[in-house]
Design a protein around this motif. Sequence first.
Motif, PDB file in Angstrom:
ATOM      1  N   TYR A  54      29.419  12.293 -33.486  1.00 36.94           N
ATOM      2  CA  TYR A  54      28.097  12.900 -33.317  1.00 36.94           C
ATOM      3  C   TYR A  54      27.594  12.709 -31.882  1.00 36.94           C
ATOM      4  N   ALA A  55      27.860  11.527 -31.317  1.00 40.00           N
ATOM      5  CA  ALA A  55      27.377  11.249 -29.959  1.00 40.00           C
ATOM      6  C   ALA A  55      28.073  12.108 -28.906  1.00 40.00           C
ATOM      7  N   THR A  56      29.315  12.499 -29.159  1.00 35.86           N
ATOM      8  CA  THR A  56      30.064  13.276 -28.161  1.00 35.86           C
ATOM      9  C   THR A  56      29.961  14.786 -28.375  1.00 35.86           C
ATOM     10  N   ALA A  57      29.303  15.174 -29.452  1.00 39.44           N
ATOM     11  CA  ALA A  57      29.159  16.623 -29.706  1.00 39.44           C
ATOM     12  C   ALA A  57      28.261  17.250 -28.638  1.00 39.44           C
ATOM     13  N   THR A  58      28.577  18.528 -28.255  1.00 37.34           N
ATOM     14  CA  THR A  58      27.850  19.182 -27.156  1.00 37.34           C
ATOM     15  C   THR A  58      26.959  20.338 -27.597  1.00 37.34           C
ATOM     16  N   ASN A  59      27.359  21.035 -28.643  1.00 39.10           N
ATOM     17  CA  ASN A  59      26.528  22.176 -29.039  1.00 39.10           C
ATOM     18  C   ASN A  59      25.708  21.832 -30.289  1.00 39.10           C
ATOM     19  N   VAL A  60      24.732  22.669 -30.543  1.00 43.67           N
ATOM     20  CA  VAL A  60      23.757  22.417 -31.606  1.00 43.67           C
ATOM     21  C   VAL A  60      24.402  22.483 -32.987  1.00 43.67           C
ATOM     22  N   GLU A  61      25.301  23.454 -33.199  1.00 40.80           N
ATOM     23  CA  GLU A  61      25.931  23.609 -34.508  1.00 40.80           C
ATOM     24  C   GLU A  61      26.758  22.377 -34.860  1.00 40.80           C
ATOM     25  N   ASP A  62      27.525  21.876 -33.893  1.00 38.99           N
ATOM     26  CA  ASP A  62      28.323  20.675 -34.144  1.00 38.99           C
ATOM     27  C   ASP A  62      27.426  19.465 -34.388  1.00 38.99           C
ATOM     28  N   LYS A  63      26.346  19.385 -33.638  1.00 38.22           N
ATOM     29  CA  LYS A  63      25.413  18.270 -33.817  1.00 38.22           C
ATOM     30  C   LYS A  63      24.845  18.279 -35.239  1.00 38.22           C
ATOM     31  N   TYR A  64      24.460  19.457 -35.714  1.00 37.94           N
ATOM     32  CA  TYR A  64      23.869  19.569 -37.049  1.00 37.94           C
ATOM     33  C   TYR A  64      24.891  19.182 -38.135  1.00 37.94           C
ATOM     34  N   ARG A  65      26.112  19.713 -38.011  1.00 38.22           N
ATOM     35  CA  ARG A  65      27.159  19.441 -39.004  1.00 38.22           C
ATOM     36  C   ARG A  65      27.552  17.967 -38.980  1.00 38.22           C
ATOM     37  N   LEU A  66      27.719  17.439 -37.772  1.00 37.61           N
ATOM     38  CA  LEU A  66      28.122  16.042 -37.660  1.00 37.61           C
ATOM     39  C   LEU A  66      27.017  15.076 -38.073  1.00 37.61           C
ATOM     40  N   LYS A  67      25.773  15.510 -37.937  1.00 39.42           N
ATOM     41  CA  LYS A  67      24.654  14.656 -38.366  1.00 39.42           C
ATOM     42  C   LYS A  67      24.652  14.484 -39.886  1.00 39.42           C
ATOM     43  N   GLN A  68      24.976  15.548 -40.585  1.00 41.11           N
ATOM     44  CA  GLN A  68      25.063  15.449 -42.040  1.00 41.11           C
ATOM     45  C   GLN A  68      26.200  14.508 -42.464  1.00 41.11           C
ATOM     46  N   ILE A  69      27.324  14.637 -41.758  1.00 41.53           N
ATOM     47  CA  ILE A  69      28.447  13.741 -42.051  1.00 41.53           C
ATOM     48  C   ILE A  69      28.078  12.297 -41.717  1.00 41.53           C
ATOM     49  N   LEU A  70      27.408  12.125 -40.591  1.00 41.78           N
ATOM     50  CA  LEU A  70      27.012  10.787 -40.164  1.00 41.78           C
ATOM     51  C   LEU A  70      26.069  10.148 -41.188  1.00 41.78           C
ATOM     52  N   ASP A  71      25.103  10.905 -41.687  1.00 40.08           N
ATOM     53  CA  ASP A  71      24.161  10.364 -42.671  1.00 40.08           C
ATOM     54  C   ASP A  71      24.876   9.944 -43.963  1.00 40.08           C
ATOM     55  N   GLU A  72      25.848  10.756 -44.375  1.00 43.99           N
ATOM     56  CA  GLU A  72      26.589  10.435 -45.604  1.00 43.99           C
ATOM     57  C   GLU A  72      27.448   9.179 -45.410  1.00 43.99           C
ATOM     58  N   LYS A  73      28.103   9.082 -44.267  1.00 43.12           N
ATOM     59  CA  LYS A  73      28.928   7.906 -43.993  1.00 43.12           C
ATOM     60  C   LYS A  73      28.068   6.646 -43.861  1.00 43.12           C
ATOM     61  N   GLN A  74      26.898   6.799 -43.305  1.00 47.38           N
ATOM     62  CA  GLN A  74      25.997   5.654 -43.178  1.00 47.38           C
ATOM     63  C   GLN A  74      25.543   5.180 -44.563  1.00 47.38           C
ATOM     64  N   ARG A  75      25.222   6.143 -45.428  1.00 45.85           N
ATOM     65  CA  ARG A  75      24.794   5.783 -46.786  1.00 45.85           C
ATOM     66  C   ARG A  75      25.924   5.070 -47.539  1.00 45.85           C
ATOM     67  N   GLN A  76      27.136   5.575 -47.405  1.00 45.59           N
ATOM     68  CA  GLN A  76      28.278   4.964 -48.081  1.00 45.59           C
ATOM     69  C   GLN A  76      28.541   3.546 -47.562  1.00 45.59           C
ATOM     70  N   ALA A  77      28.435   3.389 -46.253  1.00 43.12           N
ATOM     71  CA  ALA A  77      28.636   2.060 -45.673  1.00 43.12           C
ATOM     72  C   ALA A  77      27.543   1.089 -46.126  1.00 43.12           C
ATOM     73  N   TYR A  78      26.312   1.580 -46.217  1.00 45.03           N
ATOM     74  CA  TYR A  78      25.188   0.753 -46.655  1.00 45.03           C
ATOM     75  C   TYR A  78      25.379   0.314 -48.107  1.00 45.03           C
ATOM     76  N   ASP A  79      25.789   1.254 -48.969  1.00 47.71           N
ATOM     77  CA  ASP A  79      26.036   0.916 -50.380  1.00 47.71           C
ATOM     78  C   ASP A  79      27.176  -0.085 -50.519  1.00 47.71           C
ATOM     79  N   ALA A  80      28.225   0.127 -49.746  1.00 47.22           N
ATOM     80  CA  ALA A  80      29.370  -0.796 -49.804  1.00 47.22           C
ATOM     81  C   ALA A  80      28.982  -2.196 -49.330  1.00 47.22           C
ATOM     82  N   GLU A  81      28.090  -2.243 -48.341  1.00 46.18           N
ATOM     83  CA  GLU A  81      27.627  -3.543 -47.856  1.00 46.18           C
ATOM     84  C   GLU A  81      26.820  -4.262 -48.925  1.00 46.18           C
ATOM     85  N   ASN A  82      25.998  -3.529 -49.674  1.00 41.75           N
ATOM     86  CA  ASN A  82      25.225  -4.129 -50.759  1.00 41.75           C
ATOM     87  C   ASN A  82      26.134  -4.661 -51.871  1.00 41.75           C
TER      88      ASN A  82
END
Length: 230
Positions: free
Chosen positions: A173-201
């Motif tokens: 997400y940090a290396t993405a340059t255009n808006v479409e990639d940022k939007y798509r990668l942000k959704q992936i990032l949020d899902e991965k963050q949620r999964q990591a948070y649940d696994a940590e719990n």
Amino acid sequence: MTNLKDKRRVWSSGPLIGLIIIMVFFFSQAAFAQEEEKKSEAGLVITSVPSGATIFLEGEYSLNATTPATLPLNLKGKYKIRALKEGYEGWSTSIWLDGTTPKLISINLAPKTRLKGALRSAIVPGWGQYYYGEKKKSFLFSFATLGAAAAFVVADNDFSNKNDAYVSARNDYATATNVEDKYRLKQILDEKQRQAYDAENVRGTTLVLVGVAWGFNLLDAIVFYPSLKE
């Protein structure tokens, strides 16, 4: 006339008294000889404090008895002796028997202590209970703690994998340059963050379970120390 009768009675009872004395002497000598014969046949006499310990004799022959125990004289060679009694430390030694010389072994059994049991359970869950002779409890606490520990290992591995996936998605997400990639990668990032948070719990919960199982195991070893059974 009366004196003559009394004398006759004394003389007539004399042989009877003598016979009684001879019989008493004969039977006392026979009992003494029998006792001496028993002593001469005893090869190994084992006593313990407290009494009632189970003795295991291992060598050319295998015998077991309860103290105080008298074992036969014809035992020869090297033998290992073990003594066990509930609530007391085990005891063992090795001896040589020549088959002719009687031997006496006196055993002082040391009582098991709460401190030793607690230290064992602090190191290995269930070990203190096993030390006390409570094998069912020992298995229960060992199984519970090891099960929780295994669950923690699995949960920790799962969290590591999902956290790596989250870090990777964050970098993408940090290396993405255009808006479409940022939007798509942000959704992936949020899902991965949620999964990591649940696994940590989940990992934290399993770690708590390990601590609870270990803590109950230690508490049981300290509080429910069994009293000695004489």
